[in-house]
Design an enzyme around this catalytic site. Structure first.
Site, mmCIF file in Angstrom:
data_model
loop_
_atom_site.group_PDB
_atom_site.id
_atom_site.type_symbol
_atom_site.label_atom_id
_atom_site.label_comp_id
_atom_site.label_asym_id
_atom_site.label_seq_id
_atom_site.Cartn_x
_atom_site.Cartn_y
_atom_site.Cartn_z
ATOM 1 N N ARG A 13 -3.290 113.151 82.642
ATOM 2 C CA ARG A 13 -3.024 112.708 81.272
ATOM 3 C C ARG A 13 -3.471 111.271 81.033
ATOM 4 N NH1 ARG A 13 3.016 114.525 79.719
ATOM 5 N NH2 ARG A 13 2.550 116.567 78.827
ATOM 6 N N LEU A 40 6.121 116.042 88.567
ATOM 7 C CA LEU A 40 5.922 115.639 89.964
ATOM 8 C C LEU A 40 5.738 114.123 90.017
ATOM 9 C CD1 LEU A 40 5.385 116.350 92.969
ATOM 10 C CD2 LEU A 40 2.964 116.550 92.396
ATOM 11 N N LEU A 42 4.789 111.168 91.965
ATOM 12 C CA LEU A 42 3.990 111.005 93.188
ATOM 13 C C LEU A 42 4.544 109.935 94.127
ATOM 14 C CD1 LEU A 42 0.478 111.400 91.531
ATOM 15 C CD2 LEU A 42 1.650 113.075 92.965
ATOM 16 N N LEU A 106 -9.447 106.908 93.551
ATOM 17 C CA LEU A 106 -9.972 105.945 92.583
ATOM 18 C C LEU A 106 -9.346 104.574 92.797
ATOM 19 C CD1 LEU A 106 -10.590 108.742 91.146
ATOM 20 C CD2 LEU A 106 -10.592 107.404 89.052
ATOM 21 N N SER A 108 -10.540 100.163 92.252
ATOM 22 C CA SER A 108 -10.856 99.291 91.122
ATOM 23 C C SER A 108 -11.722 98.135 91.613
ATOM 24 C CB SER A 108 -9.549 98.748 90.563
ATOM 25 O OG SER A 108 -9.797 97.611 89.784
ATOM 26 N N SER A 109 -12.473 97.532 90.689
ATOM 27 C CA SER A 109 -13.331 96.406 91.087
ATOM 28 C C SER A 109 -12.514 95.168 91.469
ATOM 29 C CB SER A 109 -14.292 96.047 89.948
ATOM 30 O OG SER A 109 -13.562 95.702 88.801
ATOM 31 N N CYS A 110 -11.209 95.171 91.157
ATOM 32 C CA CYS A 110 -10.396 93.986 91.501
ATOM 33 C C CYS A 110 -10.133 93.881 93.005
ATOM 34 C CB CYS A 110 -9.100 93.972 90.722
ATOM 35 S SG CYS A 110 -7.986 95.256 91.256
ATOM 36 N N TYR A 137 -1.676 94.541 93.061
ATOM 37 C CA TYR A 137 -2.374 95.772 92.691
ATOM 38 C C TYR A 137 -3.624 95.936 93.548
ATOM 39 C CZ TYR A 137 -5.179 98.761 89.502
ATOM 40 O OH TYR A 137 -5.957 99.741 88.945
ATOM 41 N N LYS A 141 -4.774 98.853 96.243
ATOM 42 C CA LYS A 141 -6.032 99.612 96.131
ATOM 43 C C LYS A 141 -6.863 99.487 97.421
ATOM 44 C CE LYS A 141 -5.718 101.481 92.105
ATOM 45 N NZ LYS A 141 -5.668 102.940 92.000
ATOM 46 N N LEU A 167 -13.117 99.965 82.525
ATOM 47 C CA LEU A 167 -13.375 101.218 81.802
ATOM 48 C C LEU A 167 -12.796 101.142 80.397
ATOM 49 C CD1 LEU A 167 -12.289 103.642 84.675
ATOM 50 C CD2 LEU A 167 -14.618 102.943 84.093
ATOM 51 N N HIS A 180 -6.113 96.338 78.036
ATOM 52 C CA HIS A 180 -7.295 95.616 78.527
ATOM 53 C C HIS A 180 -8.064 95.053 77.332
ATOM 54 C CE1 HIS A 180 -6.846 98.325 82.240
ATOM 55 N NE2 HIS A 180 -6.656 97.092 82.654
ATOM 56 N N LYS A 188 -7.214 94.244 67.240
ATOM 57 C CA LYS A 188 -7.220 92.970 66.504
ATOM 58 C C LYS A 188 -8.181 93.008 65.325
ATOM 59 C CE LYS A 188 -6.042 88.796 68.890
ATOM 60 N NZ LYS A 188 -6.457 87.589 69.545
ATOM 61 N N TRP A 203 -9.540 84.770 72.557
ATOM 62 C CA TRP A 203 -9.278 83.774 73.606
ATOM 63 C C TRP A 203 -10.542 83.390 74.363
ATOM 64 C CZ3 TRP A 203 -4.119 84.748 76.668
ATOM 65 C CH2 TRP A 203 -3.048 84.681 75.766
HETATM 66 N N1 LIG Z 1 -8.622 101.647 83.088
HETATM 67 C C1 LIG Z 1 -9.507 100.907 83.730
HETATM 68 O O1 LIG Z 1 -10.202 100.033 83.166
HETATM 69 C C2 LIG Z 1 -9.718 101.123 85.213
HETATM 70 C C3 LIG Z 1 -10.642 100.294 85.849
HETATM 71 C C4 LIG Z 1 -10.847 100.443 87.196
HETATM 72 C C5 LIG Z 1 -10.139 101.406 87.890
HETATM 73 N N2 LIG Z 1 -9.263 102.215 87.263
HETATM 74 C C6 LIG Z 1 -8.542 103.206 88.102
HETATM 75 O O2 LIG Z 1 -8.671 104.511 87.588
HETATM 76 C C7 LIG Z 1 -7.477 105.250 87.870
HETATM 77 C C8 LIG Z 1 -6.946 105.843 86.579
HETATM 78 O O3 LIG Z 1 -6.706 104.791 85.652
HETATM 79 P P1 LIG Z 1 -6.420 105.075 84.120
HETATM 80 O O4 LIG Z 1 -6.986 103.956 83.361
HETATM 81 O O5 LIG Z 1 -6.750 106.474 83.795
HETATM 82 O O6 LIG Z 1 -4.813 104.884 84.104
HETATM 83 P P2 LIG Z 1 -3.754 105.517 83.110
HETATM 84 O O7 LIG Z 1 -4.399 105.854 81.811
HETATM 85 O O8 LIG Z 1 -2.574 104.596 83.098
HETATM 86 O O9 LIG Z 1 -3.361 106.878 83.826
HETATM 87 C C9 LIG Z 1 -2.678 106.904 85.040
HETATM 88 C C10 LIG Z 1 -1.973 108.224 85.139
HETATM 89 O O10 LIG Z 1 -1.219 108.246 86.355
HETATM 90 C C11 LIG Z 1 0.061 108.791 86.087
HETATM 91 N N3 LIG Z 1 1.058 108.264 86.998
HETATM 92 C C12 LIG Z 1 1.401 106.973 87.207
HETATM 93 N N4 LIG Z 1 2.386 106.896 88.113
HETATM 94 C C13 LIG Z 1 2.684 108.170 88.487
HETATM 95 C C14 LIG Z 1 3.622 108.746 89.375
HETATM 96 N N5 LIG Z 1 4.475 107.977 90.081
HETATM 97 N N6 LIG Z 1 3.654 110.087 89.495
HETATM 98 C C15 LIG Z 1 2.822 110.874 88.777
HETATM 99 N N7 LIG Z 1 1.898 110.390 87.915
HETATM 100 C C16 LIG Z 1 1.845 109.050 87.770
HETATM 101 C C17 LIG Z 1 0.363 108.350 84.672
HETATM 102 O O11 LIG Z 1 1.344 109.142 84.107
HETATM 103 P P3 LIG Z 1 2.450 108.468 83.124
HETATM 104 O O12 LIG Z 1 1.642 107.785 82.048
HETATM 105 O O13 LIG Z 1 3.248 109.632 82.633
HETATM 106 O O14 LIG Z 1 3.196 107.502 83.966
HETATM 107 C C18 LIG Z 1 -1.000 108.497 84.005
HETATM 108 O O15 LIG Z 1 -1.193 109.788 83.529
HETATM 109 C C19 LIG Z 1 -6.517 104.281 88.538
HETATM 110 O O16 LIG Z 1 -6.574 104.439 89.915
HETATM 111 C C20 LIG Z 1 -7.063 102.926 88.167
HETATM 112 O O17 LIG Z 1 -6.780 101.978 89.158
HETATM 113 C C21 LIG Z 1 -9.021 102.101 85.931
#
Ligand SMILES: NC(=O)c1ccc[n+]([C@@H]2O[C@H](COP(=O)([O-])OP(=O)(O)OC[C@H]3O[C@@H](n4cnc5c(N)ncnc54)[C@H](OP(=O)(O)O)[C@@H]3O)[C@@H](O)[C@H]2O)c1
Length: 323
Positions: A13, A40, A42, A106, A108-110, A137, A141, A167, A180, A188, A203
Site C-alpha cells: 500500500r 501482519l 512485520l 529496498l 535508500s541512497s542515504c 534510518y 538500511k 522517489l 519529501h 505549497k 527554503w
Molecule cells: N520514498 C522515497 O523517496 C524513497 C527513496 C529511497 C528509498 N525508498 C525506500 O523504498 C521503500 C518503500 O518506501 P515508500 O516510499 O513506498 O514508503 P511508504 O509509502 O511509507 O510505504 C511503506 C509501507 O510499509 C508499510 N509498513 C511500515 N511498517 C510496517 C510494519 N511494521 N508492518 C507492515 N507494514 C509496514 C506501510 O504501511 P502503513 O502505512 O500501514 O504503516 C506502507 O504501506 C522503503 O524501503 C524506503 O526506504 C523510498
C-alpha cells in the site's frame, strides 16, 4: 521470473509497493500475496515466521519500511532505527527459514557517506560518516544490505538489494510536516495558486542539486533486477558488494525543480528564496552505470512525472486536507 511464481510483496500500500503491485499485475503475475500492516505487523517476529512458513513464497519483495522526511527522521529516530531493523531481520530470516531463495530488499541512497564522491558509486558504502539527521534510518538500511549479503554468503541464497534515489509519484506522502521535497512543493504551489499569493517561499538558495526518479520507473527497475539471472546480478555486485543503485544518473537544482513544479501547477507568482534556511548537502547524485550495464534505464522525464503526480494529487487532495 516465472509468471506463476508466488511473490510476497511487503508494503503493497506504500508509494513504491503500490507501483510494484500495479506493474506485476500489468505484466501478468497472478500469484502475488499481500497483507496490510493491520493484518501482519512485520515487527512481530512470530507472526512473520508463521505467515512466511504457511505461504512459502518463491520471491519476497521487501518494500515495507518506516519512511519519512528530515523532520520525521529527526523527531522519531528510535522508531526509524527500531522498526526498520526489526522488519528487515524478521522478513529476511523468516524467508530463509521458509526456504525462499529469492528476495529483493529496498534500501535508500542515504546509506552513502555525507561527503561521498559524486556521483555516488556502490563502492562508497561504509567509507565515511553519514548525514546525522537520518543516521538511524541509514544504519538500519545498511544493516538490511548486510543481512542479505550475509545470508547469501552463509546459506547460498539469492537476496538482492536496490538503493533508490529520491522517489516521487502516485501515492506519495503529501503530509505538511512529514513529506519529501516534491510533494511539499506541489502542495505549497497549489495552495499559493488557490489563494492568489504573489510569492511562494522556498527554503535555501535553490542551488543544491538533487536527483529524482518517478516511482513507476523504480517499480520497473525492481522487476528488471528480479528478472536478472543470478549470474547477471552477481556479475555487477560481487565480490565486494551486494547492492545496486537505482536512479536517473541526472540531477537538477532545487531552483529548476521549484520552477518546473510552478509551471506544472500553473502558479503565476514569484518564488522567494529563504536563504536563512540551509541548503543541505550541495549535491546528491547516484552513479547508475552498473544498472545501466544490466540493461535498465528510466523512461519518465521529470516534467512529465511531475505533471502526472500533480494530477494524482488533485484527484486525491481531499484526503490530505486535515494534515
Ligand atoms: N520514498 C522515497 O523517496 C524513497 C527513496 C529511497 C528509498 N525508498 C525506500 O523504498 C521503500 C518503500 O518506501 P515508500 O516510499 O513506498 O514508503 P511508504 O509509502 O511509507 O510505504 C511503506 C509501507 O510499509 C508499510 N509498513 C511500515 N511498517 C510496517 C510494519 N511494521 N508492518 C507492515 N507494514 C509496514 C506501510 O504501511 P502503513 O502505512 O500501514 O504503516 C506502507 O504501506 C522503503 O524501503 C524506503 O526506504 C523510498
Amino acid at each position: 521470473m516465472d509468471k506463476n511464481s508466488k511473490i510476497y510483496l511487503a508494503g503493497h500500500r506504500g508509494m513504491v509497493g503500490s507501483a510494484i503491485l500495479r506493474q506485476l499485475s500489468d505484466a501478468g503475475y497472478q500469484n502475488v500475496v499481500v497483507r496490510t500492516h493491520a493484518e501482519l505487523d512485520l515487527t512481530d517476529q512470530a507472526a512473520v515466521r508463521r505467515f512466511l512458513d504457511s505461504e512459502k513464497p518463491d520471491w519476497v519483495i521487501l518494500a515495507a519500511a518506516k519512511v519519512g522526511g528530515i523532520h520525521a527522521n529527526n523527531e522519531y529516530p528510535a522508531e526509524f532505527i527500531y522498526q526498520n531493523l526489526m522488519i528487515e531481520a524478521n522478513v529476511v530470516h523468516a524467508a530463509w527459514l521458509a526456504n525462499c531463495r529469492k528476495l529483493l530488499f529496498l534500501g535508500s541512497s542515504c546509506i552513502y557517506p555525507k561527503f561521498a564522491e559524486q556521483p555516488m558509486r556502490e563502492e562508497a558504502l561504509l567509507t565515511g560518516i553519514l548525514e546525522s539527521t537520518n543516521e538511524p534510518y541509514a544504519i538500519a538500511k545498511i544493516a538490511g544490505i548486510k543481512l542479505c549479503e550475509s545470508y547469501n554468503r552463509q546459506y547460498g541464497v539469492d537476496y538482492r538489494s536496490v538503493m533508490p534515489t529520491n522517489l516521487y509519484g502516485e501515492n506519495d506522502n503529501f503530509h505538511l510536516e512529514n513529506s519529501h521535497v516534491i510533494p511539499a512543493l506541489i502542495r505549497k504551489f497549489h495552495d499559493a495558486k488557490l489563494n492568489n499569493s504573489p510569492t511562494v517561499e522556498v527554503w535555501g538558495t535553490g542551488n543544491a542539486m538533487r536527483e529524482f526518479l518517478h516511482v513507476d520507473d523504480m517499480a520497473a527497475a525492481c522487476i528488471h533486477v528480479m528478472g536478472l539471472s543470478e549470474a547477471e546480478y552477481k556479475s555487477c555486485t560481487e565480490p565486494m558488494l551486494s547492492h545496486l543503485n537505482v536512479g536517473t544518473g541526472m540531477d537538477v537544482t532545487i531552483r529548476e525543480l521549484a520552477e518546473t513544479i510552478g509551471r506544472v501547477v500553473g502558479y503565476q507568482g514569484e518564488i522567494s528564496w529563504n536563504t536563512n534556511k540551509p541548503d543541505g548537502t550541495p549535491r546528491k547524485l547516484m552513479d547508475v552505470s552498473k544498472l545501466k550495464s544490466l540493461g535498465w534505464q528510466p523512461k519518465i522525464g521529470l516534467e512529465e512525472g511531475l505533471s502526472t503526480t500533480y494530477q494524482w494529487f488533485l484527484a486525491h487532495q481531499g484526503q490530505f486536507k486535515s494534515h
